[in-house]
Design a protein around this motif. Structure first.
Motif, PDB file in Angstrom:
ATOM      1  N   GLU A   1      -3.751  -4.339 -10.364  1.00 31.43           N
ATOM      2  CA  GLU A   1      -5.100  -4.905 -10.249  1.00 31.43           C
ATOM      3  C   GLU A   1      -5.114  -6.311 -10.843  1.00 31.43           C
ATOM      4  N   THR A   2      -5.837  -7.203 -10.193  1.00 22.64           N
ATOM      5  CA  THR A   2      -6.091  -8.522 -10.767  1.00 22.64           C
ATOM      6  C   THR A   2      -7.421  -8.438 -11.493  1.00 22.64           C
ATOM      7  N   VAL A   3      -7.410  -8.572 -12.805  1.00 20.01           N
ATOM      8  CA  VAL A   3      -8.612  -8.373 -13.618  1.00 20.01           C
ATOM      9  C   VAL A   3      -9.311  -9.699 -13.913  1.00 20.01           C
ATOM     10  N   PHE A   4      -8.542 -10.724 -14.260  1.00 24.17           N
ATOM     11  CA  PHE A   4      -9.097 -12.054 -14.529  1.00 24.17           C
ATOM     12  C   PHE A   4      -8.335 -13.126 -13.747  1.00 24.17           C
TER      13      PHE A   4
ATOM     14  N   VAL B   1     -13.537  -7.278  -2.069  1.00 22.41           N
ATOM     15  CA  VAL B   1     -12.600  -6.765  -1.070  1.00 22.41           C
ATOM     16  C   VAL B   1     -11.613  -5.840  -1.779  1.00 22.41           C
ATOM     17  N   PRO B   2     -10.899  -4.980  -1.028  1.00 21.26           N
ATOM     18  CA  PRO B   2      -9.865  -4.158  -1.677  1.00 21.26           C
ATOM     19  C   PRO B   2      -8.743  -5.043  -2.238  1.00 21.26           C
ATOM     20  N   GLU B   3      -8.013  -4.522  -3.219  1.00 22.03           N
ATOM     21  CA  GLU B   3      -6.804  -5.218  -3.685  1.00 22.03           C
ATOM     22  C   GLU B   3      -5.961  -5.530  -2.453  1.00 22.03           C
ATOM     23  N   PRO B   4      -5.536  -6.771  -2.303  1.00 28.57           N
ATOM     24  CA  PRO B   4      -4.785  -7.133  -1.097  1.00 28.57           C
ATOM     25  C   PRO B   4      -3.328  -6.679  -1.169  1.00 28.57           C
ATOM     26  N   LEU B   5      -2.650  -6.759  -0.030  1.00 25.96           N
ATOM     27  CA  LEU B   5      -1.196  -6.567  -0.026  1.00 25.96           C
ATOM     28  C   LEU B   5      -0.565  -7.688  -0.842  1.00 25.96           C
TER      29      LEU B   5
ATOM     30  N   PHE C   1     -11.502 -18.562  -6.634  1.00 26.39           N
ATOM     31  CA  PHE C   1     -11.669 -17.661  -5.488  1.00 26.39           C
ATOM     32  C   PHE C   1     -10.292 -17.320  -4.912  1.00 26.39           C
ATOM     33  N   ARG C   2     -10.111 -16.036  -4.585  1.00 33.22           N
ATOM     34  CA  ARG C   2      -8.868 -15.633  -3.909  1.00 33.22           C
ATOM     35  C   ARG C   2      -9.028 -16.021  -2.434  1.00 33.22           C
ATOM     36  N   SER C   3      -8.561 -17.217  -2.088  1.00 35.80           N
ATOM     37  CA  SER C   3      -8.872 -17.809  -0.787  1.00 35.80           C
ATOM     38  C   SER C   3      -7.815 -17.552   0.280  1.00 35.80           C
ATOM     39  N   GLY C   4      -6.771 -16.795  -0.042  1.00 37.44           N
ATOM     40  CA  GLY C   4      -5.798 -16.391   0.965  1.00 37.44           C
ATOM     41  C   GLY C   4      -5.301 -15.007   0.619  1.00 37.44           C
ATOM     42  N   LEU C   5      -5.643 -14.016   1.452  1.00 37.58           N
ATOM     43  CA  LEU C   5      -5.312 -12.618   1.143  1.00 37.58           C
ATOM     44  C   LEU C   5      -4.745 -11.953   2.394  1.00 37.58           C
ATOM     45  N   THR C   6      -3.734 -11.100   2.213  1.00 38.51           N
ATOM     46  CA  THR C   6      -3.193 -10.347   3.347  1.00 38.51           C
ATOM     47  C   THR C   6      -3.510  -8.865   3.196  1.00 38.51           C
ATOM     48  N   TYR C   7      -3.664  -8.213   4.352  1.00 33.56           N
ATOM     49  CA  TYR C   7      -3.913  -6.775   4.426  1.00 33.56           C
ATOM     50  C   TYR C   7      -3.158  -6.198   5.615  1.00 33.56           C
ATOM     51  N   GLN C   8      -2.908  -4.917   5.566  1.00 36.49           N
ATOM     52  CA  GLN C   8      -2.398  -4.168   6.723  1.00 36.49           C
ATOM     53  C   GLN C   8      -3.398  -3.040   6.974  1.00 36.49           C
TER      54      GLN C   8
ATOM     55  N   LYS D   1      -1.892  -6.626  11.117  1.00 37.60           N
ATOM     56  CA  LYS D   1      -1.861  -7.454   9.922  1.00 37.60           C
ATOM     57  C   LYS D   1      -3.086  -8.382   9.918  1.00 37.60           C
ATOM     58  N   ILE D   2      -3.690  -8.523   8.743  1.00 35.52           N
ATOM     59  CA  ILE D   2      -4.917  -9.288   8.597  1.00 35.52           C
ATOM     60  C   ILE D   2      -4.705 -10.367   7.549  1.00 35.52           C
ATOM     61  N   PHE D   3      -5.196 -11.577   7.831  1.00 34.01           N
ATOM     62  CA  PHE D   3      -5.169 -12.652   6.839  1.00 34.01           C
ATOM     63  C   PHE D   3      -6.570 -13.230   6.727  1.00 34.01           C
ATOM     64  N   TYR D   4      -7.084 -13.294   5.505  1.00 35.04           N
ATOM     65  CA  TYR D   4      -8.353 -13.954   5.260  1.00 35.04           C
ATOM     66  C   TYR D   4      -8.074 -15.322   4.653  1.00 35.04           C
ATOM     67  N   LEU D   5      -8.700 -16.364   5.211  1.00 38.28           N
ATOM     68  CA  LEU D   5      -8.540 -17.726   4.691  1.00 38.28           C
ATOM     69  C   LEU D   5      -9.912 -18.282   4.327  1.00 38.28           C
TER      70      LEU D   5
END
Lengths: 261, 261, 261, 261
Positions: free
Chosen positions: B165-168, C160-164, C178-185, C190-194
């Motif tokens: 988990e990313t907490v901070f 959002v859920p914890e990403p891959l 902000f977590r501005s680039g996240l991958t998911y399956q 495969k999903i990428f949020y930008l």
């Protein structure tokens, strides 16, 4: 771009055990390198424990895209400096495929940070590897499962970190289960652990297992340039900060000084 | 059930640097143990590098539920045998809180398997830690963020495995970001890395940081009995298999024999 | 193998807001499809909200390898049946790139299962995206960060859920991250949020952002055949079990009967 | 603090099938609520499909800490508005335990974003659940495995996202495997999926299964206050930015305006 695969083997049982010698007369490494070398875009060579530096001098690792590792009886004979060298190359981007009893190899334990222990039984029982994600690059061409008529049981709990992806889970005739295909990322390097491969059964002659290993080599290959300073902790001087700031508060380091390690 | 927390510190700068001595006259470990010890259900003691076995003999670790680790200049002086002992206790279930420059400590690198490198700048700039998951036990009582007027910049890329988990995530005045609160599981042990804590700023006197550390100690405590044989790889004999099977195929091991390591 | 990319846009502000029209005279979708189409091995077309079935009839999605999604004001006008169709194609293996305000689009919320909420501010402030893993395929050719002189702030917590994998983390002038680039399956897809892409700034004209989107299209492309029955729950009859077994115990279903849904 | 658990059941087969009625004369929900209610610090009640609003009015969910869900034949009869209400409460922090055929329930599919499909066989075969992490709170008091003499086979591939943790993996007599214990986090809510529970076998009377469910209720309980605005996307006005900034560049929204959804 050709993928340079290097198959490492401790190469012991193939010389000292008649059963194993009959299955792998030139060694497990030779069998694996042979089927890898037939694939378009893969170039395969081998290295073994008895060679100088275990066949893994720095220049050789620097020219390796994916390293495959098979060891069992002689884990303790692998020199720590070579283990560190392998780990560093993985951090820089070299792929690593750890096979079977390699779960207890020094490089795998070094990269996982966990005991990597498991339960085991050598009874020649049936193993069936189920593909958990059929669309994963590593399971292409396999179908939904692989059946091995004789295998060594490796059972849970398998003391590794939660993987990036669970690729295979194995069923055993004797009643156990095992996460037999797991992926990890460590630094820039991709790692795949594959369970089957006990040396008294002809597992690396099995076409589906060969397909998995070929797929895994392609998957583990990171085409990005080696991240050679991945372990460095560079200071970003105040006047090079992305935003203009001025130094304030107390300080340990003089300007330009290296950090502690 | 009382949680037995043990705060480890290399205890160097507090004796040799006037700025640090003024902030932590009795050492960082003492400050942390003091605020932990005031919490109901937590019992806190300390250990430092100069003590015999760095204050971490086996019996002491065996009686520790959660270990906190602060080190910076003297990482290299920590003996490998002690590092291994700490890692084994984490695998068995001891919690571990790694603080600030402990990112480069031997126990953390041992448990992560990665370089644990990062970029840094000592400019006393402002840091703001944003809580990514406000409902996480570690951020209770914090609000949406923590602001530190003076902090050392630790910047991405931080070379650690993808966390549980990313907490901070931290924002810095100079323009960088950092995953400053991360959780991991290694064997039966829970690990929390917390970024802030540079010794020239009074960070461990900050009430919100104290709250995070108290929360983290409670979170990292695993009440299950120690998994003492977590690293063992027991053989399951054929006649003890959950399902009735008979031995077939070739074999390396004689019945009852230990596996290789 | 050519990757068939399809760029979807609600195409509203480019027709009703002068600022946006000046930046994207033919619409955001056209700008993105234009730079994608120049890449070797990528073929790009577009679809928009006002077209019949929002330009996404089943046959078209079936021939799409990677879908890109930009929406903002008109999320609620997207028909649920089309959303379901998109989600199913992702499950079957179609890649999905969700852009900026698409965080609140129906397809993204459908695939994440979470609120996908965040904090925001439209102040034209500076944003800097830090690459968390420099060796990731999506960040090749970018360097360590991307600086956008004007951007809309999107701030944590991002629900959002914890990403891959966390690919980018953004720093904002106003003090947020902000977590501005996240991958998911999700299934075979495969999903990428930008994060970046506010329509009043010329963000999709920025060469590094274009590079990220091109990389993401290649990364999200799954060359495996579509997993068309990914949502089916097939019965495995007793006589088709991998191991020979006989039926015992009570039963709900008659032989050959379908399961409940 | 007492944990308020609510056991939901569609309550169909127990009224229409003699085998099921004999095992659960008062319904599966009653059996589960009964053993939960005997635990110190847990208060258990029930709700069923035929009740108004399926027994799940808003006030009731607001007073529920952990919801357990069993459904099979009547998934389609659960109203979408109730499903949404359940998902929102999970996002706010309510725990959710999804049992057996609940893998295809609307709330689970809503929260996973995937098909949640699997392979199945009703043959009364033996199932053995292996604990992958023996130190996890959910498996305390279980030992290394649970053996069920009769069970419905649920087999991989199980189309769910990669979990936070894999807690159990099941072995089946007929040759399949299944990830039968998985944890997830969605917003502030913790979710546990547990595989066994076919209604024609007395699985919820099994002491180890009861222990797992009790443990899971305690694990899924989030003592933090409900995150009631978890789905809101608040604007942070320029003058409330943590760092002093001034508005620049183009704009869509007027000061104080709500964002689009």
């Amino acid at each position: 771009m050709t993928i340079r695969a290097l198959v490492w083997n401790e190469f012991f049982h193939e010389q000292h055990n008649e059963t194993v010698k009959a299955i792998y007369p030139d060694g497990i490494h030779r069998t694996i390198a042979d089927f890898l070398g037939k694939e378009e875009g893969i170039e395969a060579s081998t290295a073994t424990l008895p060679e100088p530096e275990h066949g893994l001098p720095q220049e050789r690792l620097d020219e390796t895209d994916v390293l495959l590792w098979w060891g069992h009886k002689a884990h303790g004979q692998v020199e720590d400096a070579i283990v560190e060298r392998v780990a560093e190359r993985v951090h820089q981007g070299m792929g690593l495929i750890v096979l079977h009893s390699g779960h207890f190899s020094k490089p795998f334990k070094r990269l996982m940070g966990t005991p990597c222990s498991l339960r085991w039984r050598e009874a020649g029982e049936r193993e069936r590897l189920w593909a958990v994600n059929r669309s994963h690059p590593i399971v292409q061409g396999i179908g939904h499962s692989i059946e091995l008529p004789n295998s060594e049981m490796y059972g849970e709990p398998f003391l590794v970190p939660e993987p990036l992806e669970t690729v295979f889970i194995s069923w055993y005739e004797g009643g156990e289960v095992f996460r037999s295909g797991l992926t990890y990322q460590r630094g820039a390097g991709k790692i795949f652990y594959l369970g089957p491969g006990h040396e008294t059964y002809p597992i690396y002659h099995h076409p589906q297992i060969q397909r998995v290993i070929v797929n895994a080599v392609r998957w583990a290959h990171n085409p990005a340039a080696a991240w050679t300073d991945v372990a460095a902790a560079p200071n970003v001087p105040v006047d090079k900060a992305p935003e203009k700031i001025e130094r304030k508060g107390g300080s340990l380091h003089k300007p330009g000084e290296q950090g502690y390690r």
